[in-house]
Design a protein around this motif. Structure first.
Motif, PDB file in Angstrom:
ATOM      1  N   THR A 109       0.828  -1.204   0.000  1.00 26.90           N
ATOM      2  CA  THR A 109       0.000   0.000   0.000  1.00 26.90           C
ATOM      3  C   THR A 109       0.863   1.256   0.000  1.00 26.90           C
ATOM      4  O   THR A 109       0.587   2.222  -0.721  1.00 26.90           O
ATOM      5  N   GLY A 110       1.921   1.270   0.805  1.00 24.40           N
ATOM      6  CA  GLY A 110       2.829   2.413   0.790  1.00 24.40           C
ATOM      7  C   GLY A 110       3.506   2.580  -0.552  1.00 24.40           C
ATOM      8  O   GLY A 110       3.627   3.691  -1.087  1.00 24.40           O
ATOM      9  N   TYR A 111       3.948   1.477  -1.132  1.00 23.11           N
ATOM     10  CA  TYR A 111       4.594   1.495  -2.448  1.00 23.11           C
ATOM     11  C   TYR A 111       3.614   1.985  -3.511  1.00 23.11           C
ATOM     12  O   TYR A 111       3.958   2.804  -4.375  1.00 23.11           O
ATOM     13  N   PHE A 112       2.387   1.506  -3.436  1.00 24.50           N
ATOM     14  CA  PHE A 112       1.323   1.915  -4.356  1.00 24.50           C
ATOM     15  C   PHE A 112       1.039   3.405  -4.214  1.00 24.50           C
ATOM     16  O   PHE A 112       0.802   4.107  -5.201  1.00 24.50           O
ATOM     17  N   GLY A 113       1.083   3.907  -2.973  1.00 23.39           N
ATOM     18  CA  GLY A 113       0.891   5.339  -2.766  1.00 23.39           C
ATOM     19  C   GLY A 113       1.930   6.163  -3.487  1.00 23.39           C
ATOM     20  O   GLY A 113       1.632   7.212  -4.078  1.00 23.39           O
ATOM     21  N   ALA A 114       3.177   5.683  -3.471  1.00 19.57           N
ATOM     22  CA  ALA A 114       4.231   6.377  -4.218  1.00 19.57           C
ATOM     23  C   ALA A 114       4.007   6.246  -5.721  1.00 19.57           C
ATOM     24  O   ALA A 114       4.232   7.199  -6.479  1.00 19.57           O
ATOM     25  N   GLN A 115       3.540   5.086  -6.168  1.00 18.88           N
ATOM     26  CA  GLN A 115       3.220   4.918  -7.586  1.00 18.88           C
ATOM     27  C   GLN A 115       2.131   5.888  -8.027  1.00 18.88           C
ATOM     28  O   GLN A 115       2.230   6.516  -9.094  1.00 18.88           O
ATOM     29  N   PRO A 153       2.892   3.011   9.542  1.00 20.55           N
ATOM     30  CA  PRO A 153       3.556   2.041   8.670  1.00 20.55           C
ATOM     31  C   PRO A 153       3.418   2.348   7.182  1.00 20.55           C
ATOM     32  O   PRO A 153       4.400   2.295   6.439  1.00 20.55           O
ATOM     33  N   VAL A 154       2.215   2.689   6.725  1.00 20.03           N
ATOM     34  CA  VAL A 154       2.021   2.960   5.302  1.00 20.03           C
ATOM     35  C   VAL A 154       2.771   4.220   4.886  1.00 20.03           C
ATOM     36  O   VAL A 154       3.409   4.261   3.827  1.00 20.03           O
ATOM     37  N   GLY A 155       2.721   5.249   5.715  1.00 17.45           N
ATOM     38  CA  GLY A 155       3.459   6.469   5.405  1.00 17.45           C
ATOM     39  C   GLY A 155       4.959   6.240   5.353  1.00 17.45           C
ATOM     40  O   GLY A 155       5.655   6.785   4.484  1.00 17.45           O
ATOM     41  N   LEU A 156       5.467   5.435   6.275  1.00 19.36           N
ATOM     42  CA  LEU A 156       6.898   5.113   6.271  1.00 19.36           C
ATOM     43  C   LEU A 156       7.295   4.388   4.981  1.00 19.36           C
ATOM     44  O   LEU A 156       8.316   4.701   4.365  1.00 19.36           O
ATOM     45  N   GLY A 169       8.013  28.672  -2.143  1.00 19.20           N
ATOM     46  CA  GLY A 169       6.702  29.275  -2.307  1.00 19.20           C
ATOM     47  C   GLY A 169       5.803  28.589  -3.316  1.00 19.20           C
ATOM     48  O   GLY A 169       4.653  29.002  -3.510  1.00 19.20           O
ATOM     49  N   LEU A 170       6.293  27.532  -3.946  1.00 18.95           N
ATOM     50  CA  LEU A 170       5.519  26.880  -5.010  1.00 18.95           C
ATOM     51  C   LEU A 170       4.624  25.760  -4.494  1.00 18.95           C
ATOM     52  O   LEU A 170       3.511  25.566  -4.982  1.00 18.95           O
ATOM     53  N   GLY A 171       5.095  25.006  -3.525  1.00 19.90           N
ATOM     54  CA  GLY A 171       4.415  23.796  -3.084  1.00 19.90           C
ATOM     55  C   GLY A 171       5.152  22.567  -3.555  1.00 19.90           C
ATOM     56  O   GLY A 171       6.015  22.622  -4.449  1.00 19.90           O
ATOM     57  N   ALA A 172       4.847  21.443  -2.975  1.00 16.12           N
ATOM     58  CA  ALA A 172       5.499  20.176  -3.329  1.00 16.12           C
ATOM     59  C   ALA A 172       5.020  19.694  -4.695  1.00 16.12           C
ATOM     60  O   ALA A 172       3.910  20.010  -5.126  1.00 16.12           O
ATOM     61  N   ASP A 173       5.854  18.919  -5.350  1.00 14.60           N
ATOM     62  CA  ASP A 173       5.451  18.320  -6.628  1.00 14.60           C
ATOM     63  C   ASP A 173       4.403  17.230  -6.422  1.00 14.60           C
ATOM     64  O   ASP A 173       3.479  17.078  -7.225  1.00 14.60           O
ATOM     65  N   VAL A 174       4.569  16.475  -5.341  1.00 13.64           N
ATOM     66  CA  VAL A 174       3.686  15.353  -5.034  1.00 13.64           C
ATOM     67  C   VAL A 174       3.389  15.367  -3.541  1.00 13.64           C
ATOM     68  O   VAL A 174       4.295  15.577  -2.735  1.00 13.64           O
ATOM     69  N   VAL A 175       2.119  15.167  -3.184  1.00 11.76           N
ATOM     70  CA  VAL A 175       1.757  14.974  -1.776  1.00 11.76           C
ATOM     71  C   VAL A 175       1.009  13.651  -1.665  1.00 11.76           C
ATOM     72  O   VAL A 175       0.047  13.399  -2.402  1.00 11.76           O
ATOM     73  N   ILE A 176       1.478  12.806  -0.752  1.00  6.60           N
ATOM     74  CA  ILE A 176       0.871  11.500  -0.518  1.00  6.60           C
ATOM     75  C   ILE A 176       0.103  11.555   0.800  1.00  6.60           C
ATOM     76  O   ILE A 176       0.688  11.812   1.859  1.00  6.60           O
ATOM     77  N   ASP A 177      -1.193  11.343   0.736  1.00  8.04           N
ATOM     78  CA  ASP A 177      -2.023  11.305   1.940  1.00  8.04           C
ATOM     79  C   ASP A 177      -2.020   9.880   2.474  1.00  8.04           C
ATOM     80  O   ASP A 177      -2.722   9.007   1.960  1.00  8.04           O
ATOM     81  N   ALA A 178      -1.207   9.655   3.498  1.00 10.98           N
ATOM     82  CA  ALA A 178      -1.139   8.340   4.144  1.00 10.98           C
ATOM     83  C   ALA A 178      -1.852   8.368   5.486  1.00 10.98           C
ATOM     84  O   ALA A 178      -1.571   7.556   6.372  1.00 10.98           O
ATOM     85  N   VAL A 179      -2.760   9.327   5.644  1.00 10.49           N
ATOM     86  CA  VAL A 179      -3.528   9.466   6.883  1.00 10.49           C
ATOM     87  C   VAL A 179      -4.916   8.897   6.699  1.00 10.49           C
ATOM     88  O   VAL A 179      -5.349   7.990   7.388  1.00 10.49           O
ATOM     89  N   GLY A 180      -5.644   9.450   5.699  1.00 10.51           N
ATOM     90  CA  GLY A 180      -7.010   9.001   5.485  1.00 10.51           C
ATOM     91  C   GLY A 180      -7.884   9.384   6.656  1.00 10.51           C
ATOM     92  O   GLY A 180      -7.806  10.491   7.182  1.00 10.51           O
ATOM     93  N   ALA A 181      -8.723   8.461   7.064  1.00 11.81           N
ATOM     94  CA  ALA A 181      -9.629   8.731   8.168  1.00 11.81           C
ATOM     95  C   ALA A 181      -8.858   9.008   9.447  1.00 11.81           C
ATOM     96  O   ALA A 181      -7.738   8.556   9.630  1.00 11.81           O
ATOM     97  N   GLU A 182      -9.495   9.755  10.324  1.00 12.18           N
ATOM     98  CA  GLU A 182      -8.969  10.032  11.654  1.00 12.18           C
ATOM     99  C   GLU A 182      -7.706  10.873  11.659  1.00 12.18           C
ATOM    100  O   GLU A 182      -6.796  10.655  12.443  1.00 12.18           O
ATOM    101  N   ALA A 183      -7.622  11.822  10.747  1.00 12.01           N
ATOM    102  CA  ALA A 183      -6.540  12.798  10.848  1.00 12.01           C
ATOM    103  C   ALA A 183      -6.690  13.539  12.164  1.00 12.01           C
ATOM    104  O   ALA A 183      -7.776  13.687  12.695  1.00 12.01           O
TER     105      ALA A 183
END
Length: 382
Positions: A165-171, A188-191, A245-259
């Motif tokens: 799932t973490g690898y897929f998030g990067a994909q 774990p998924v974010g790591l 000042g531009l922002g990141a190229d990619v943001v991965i949300d590995a939080v989902g519910a319960e932020a």
């Protein structure tokens, strides 16, 4: 057999339950040797997922030994040491033949959305999970894979969900060489997403969380820059300052519910049995990615309407890529990375919980006690 059973919000226990039986000629019965507790199991534990029934057994991350096979099973035999993806899938429907195993159309009455998932309430098919001594595995010829002799059990069990799932998030982030990648959440998924981002060519990886011990793990395991969002104040402003000042190229949300801070979500979900997902992390992603950038979402969101800034996403020209991970599709490449030493999934394991003390494992994990990052569950019979 002994199995974890759900007794209501914040109430789980190990108790005797009928051993599963072959129900279809394509089934197998697997004796579980190792399972895990996933962050998304906590949504069930907290009573926030609809149709989580009393007596249901959780656990979509497990490995084991084949104990029995149905008459139609050809690819497995009794005694095989197997890893089982969290997706239950048929292998032959429109979606499965395209590798979209998490979207299988034949394994869940609610298949207009997600396919089948072990141990994840009746919204995903009602399949009992692997936090037990035995588990029934449908479509045994298409889901499970024999674990290579060179792979450890601890690594194998993390290949059933967390690492893929973490690898897929990067994909899903469609990372281009040199990109700045921000990962929200260092569970774990974010790591694994942060670690995988380097493998896909990222030039800079930043991890955001509010637990210092998990951020320390992100520095050690994923070699990422880390920021505690409680300490930095405005997360979006911090990320903008870090990126000219531009922002990141990619943001991965590995939080989902319960932020963090999603009090309303807890109240509405507990009372109305609606699992949505806090818009906090997703809105941070929308605001902190650059115009024309990409957001990856593979965190556990559900069917509750939430105040997501979709207009801002549209006006910024963002790509938002989402899905539940089709686990088995990730295995060939991940096997290579592990065998070549680029990934050692078991490095994030912190606790081993005997099945008979499963309630203690959930308590520790839910309350983030004792430096817990990834707890494994060891059945008594293992």
């Amino acid at each position: 057999m002994l199995a974890m059973t759900y007794r209501g919000p914040y109430k789980v226990r190990a108790e005797e339950k009928d051993r599963p039986k072959i129900e279809h000629p394509g089934d197998a019965i697997v004796r579980v040797t190792l399972a895990a507790i996933c962050g998304s199991d906590l949504h069930l534990y907290h009573g926030m997922m609809p149709d989580t029934r009393i007596g249901h057994t959780f656990g979509h991350e497990f490995i084991g030994v084949v104990d029995e096979v149905g008459p139609d099973v050809r690819n497995l035999k009794v005694g095989d040491r197997v890893m089982v993806p969290f997706n239950v899938f048929c292998g032959s429907c429109y979606f499965c033949v395209r590798g979209l195993y998490s979207n299988c159309h034949n394994v869940n009455p609610n298949a207009t959305a997600v396919g089948g998932i072990y141990g994840y309430s009746h919204t995903t098919g009602g399949y009992d999970g692997g936090q037990a001594e035995y588990v029934r595995v449908p479509f045994a010829d298409v889901g499970p894979t024999v674990i290579p002799d060179w792979m450890s059990d601890d690594d194998a069990v993390l290949l059933t969900d967390a690492l893929p799932t973490g690898y897929f998030g990067a994909q899903l982030g469609e990372i281009v060489e040199g990109d700045t990648v921000v990962v929200l959440g260092s569970g774990p998924v974010g790591l694994f997403a942060a670690k995988s981002a380097w493998l896909m060519g990222a030039g800079r990886v930043i991890v955001v969380d509010h637990l210092d011990y998990r951020l320390q793990k992100a520095r050690e395991f994923a070699h990422a820059e880390t920021y505690n969002f409680v300490e930095v104040g405005d997360v979006v402003l911090k990320i903008k300052r870090l990126t000219d000042g531009l922002g990141a190229d990619v943001v991965i949300d590995a939080v989902g519910a319960e932020a963090d801070g999603a009090v309303l979500q807890h109240v509405t979900s507990a009372k109305l049995k609606l699992q949505g997902g806090s818009p906090v992390a997703l809105n941070w992603a929308i605001d902190s990615v650059r115009k024309g950038g990409t957001i990856s979402v593979m965190g556990a969101y559900g069917p509750l309407f939430s105040a997501v800034k979709f207009g801002d996403a549209m006006n910024k020209g963002l790509r938002i890529n989402t899905n539940q991970c089709p686990v088995k599709r990730q295995w060939p490449r991940l096997f290579e990375h592990i065998r070549n030493g680029y990934l050692t999934p078991s490095e994030i394991v912190t606790h081993r919980i005997p099945l008979e003390h499963i309630q203690d494992g959930y308590h520790l994990f839910s309350n983030k006690l004792d430096g817990i990052i990834k707890p494994l569950v060891v059945p008594t019979a293992a």
